[in-house]
Design a protein around this motif. Structure first.
Motif, PDB file in Angstrom:
ATOM      1  N   PHE A  67       0.837  -1.199   0.000  1.00 52.78           N
ATOM      2  CA  PHE A  67       0.000   0.000   0.000  1.00 52.78           C
ATOM      3  C   PHE A  67       0.869   1.245   0.000  1.00 52.78           C
ATOM      4  CE2 PHE A  67      -3.577  -2.233   2.647  1.00 52.78           C
ATOM      5  CZ  PHE A  67      -3.728  -3.163   1.632  1.00 52.78           C
ATOM      6  N   THR A  68       0.381   2.298  -0.663  1.00 53.94           N
ATOM      7  CA  THR A  68       1.087   3.568  -0.697  1.00 53.94           C
ATOM      8  C   THR A  68       0.116   4.705  -0.426  1.00 53.94           C
ATOM      9  OG1 THR A  68       2.649   2.713  -2.345  1.00 53.94           O
ATOM     10  CG2 THR A  68       2.533   5.102  -2.048  1.00 53.94           C
ATOM     11  N   ILE A  69       0.458   5.539   0.541  1.00 50.31           N
ATOM     12  CA  ILE A  69      -0.347   6.718   0.833  1.00 50.31           C
ATOM     13  C   ILE A  69       0.289   7.921   0.155  1.00 50.31           C
ATOM     14  CG2 ILE A  69       0.863   7.287   2.987  1.00 50.31           C
ATOM     15  CD1 ILE A  69      -1.860   8.156   4.145  1.00 50.31           C
ATOM     16  N   SER A  70      -0.561   8.822  -0.338  1.00 46.88           N
ATOM     17  CA  SER A  70      -0.076  10.062  -0.928  1.00 46.88           C
ATOM     18  C   SER A  70      -1.145  11.135  -0.722  1.00 46.88           C
ATOM     19  CB  SER A  70       0.224   9.881  -2.418  1.00 46.88           C
ATOM     20  OG  SER A  70      -0.946   9.525  -3.135  1.00 46.88           O
ATOM     21  N   ARG A  71      -0.750  12.380  -0.916  1.00 49.87           N
ATOM     22  CA  ARG A  71      -1.700  13.465  -0.778  1.00 49.87           C
ATOM     23  C   ARG A  71      -1.436  14.520  -1.832  1.00 49.87           C
ATOM     24  NH1 ARG A  71      -1.208  15.732   5.083  1.00 49.87           N
ATOM     25  NH2 ARG A  71      -2.519  17.442   4.310  1.00 49.87           N
ATOM     26  N   ASP A  72      -2.513  15.187  -2.223  1.00 45.73           N
ATOM     27  CA  ASP A  72      -2.452  16.298  -3.157  1.00 45.73           C
ATOM     28  C   ASP A  72      -3.008  17.506  -2.426  1.00 45.73           C
ATOM     29  OD1 ASP A  72      -2.840  18.177  -5.187  1.00 45.73           O
ATOM     30  OD2 ASP A  72      -3.287  16.635  -6.680  1.00 45.73           O
TER      31      ASP A  72
END
Length: 117
Positions: A67-72
């Motif tokens: 799993f990979t978390i990211s934010r914009d």
């Protein structure tokens, strides 16, 4: 009042992928640490991942690189990319927002992820 709206859950086959999204509103997104948690049937809620405004991440032990978390920040959105999904990943996935350990957390309503074997 902070509001969080998750989307992207659904039914997927073993080994498949999904991307969850959580849209934040009601305050300054960049001030908040964002996280993804999940609760499987009969189990306690557990941390999947968290991400600071600057992009520093923290993952739960079970993630093992799947799993990979990211934010914009301009879009007020946090994402969770999930790969190589397993039936044991079946759970309700929740988005969380908080400023620090002394601040009250905000939670979304959750989105169901079901992985078939």
């Amino acid at each position: 009042q902070v509001q969080l709206v998750e989307s992207g859950g659904g039914l997927v086959q073993y080994g498949g992928s999904l991307r969850l999204s959580c849209v934040f509103s009601g305050s300054i997104f960049s001030a908040y640490i964002m996280g993804w948690y999940r609760r499987a049937p009969g189990k306690q809620r557990e941390l999947i991942a968290e991400i600071t405004s600057g992009g520093r991440t923290n993952y739960g032990d079970f993630v093992e690189g799947r799993f990979t978390i990211s934010r914009d920040n301009p879009k007020n959105t946090v994402y969770l990319e999930m790969n190589r999904l397993k039936p044991e990943d079946t759970a309700v996935y929740y988005c969380k927002a908080y400023i620090d350990a002394f601040d009250r957390p905000y939670w979304g309503q959750g989105t169901q992820v079901t992985v078939s074997s």
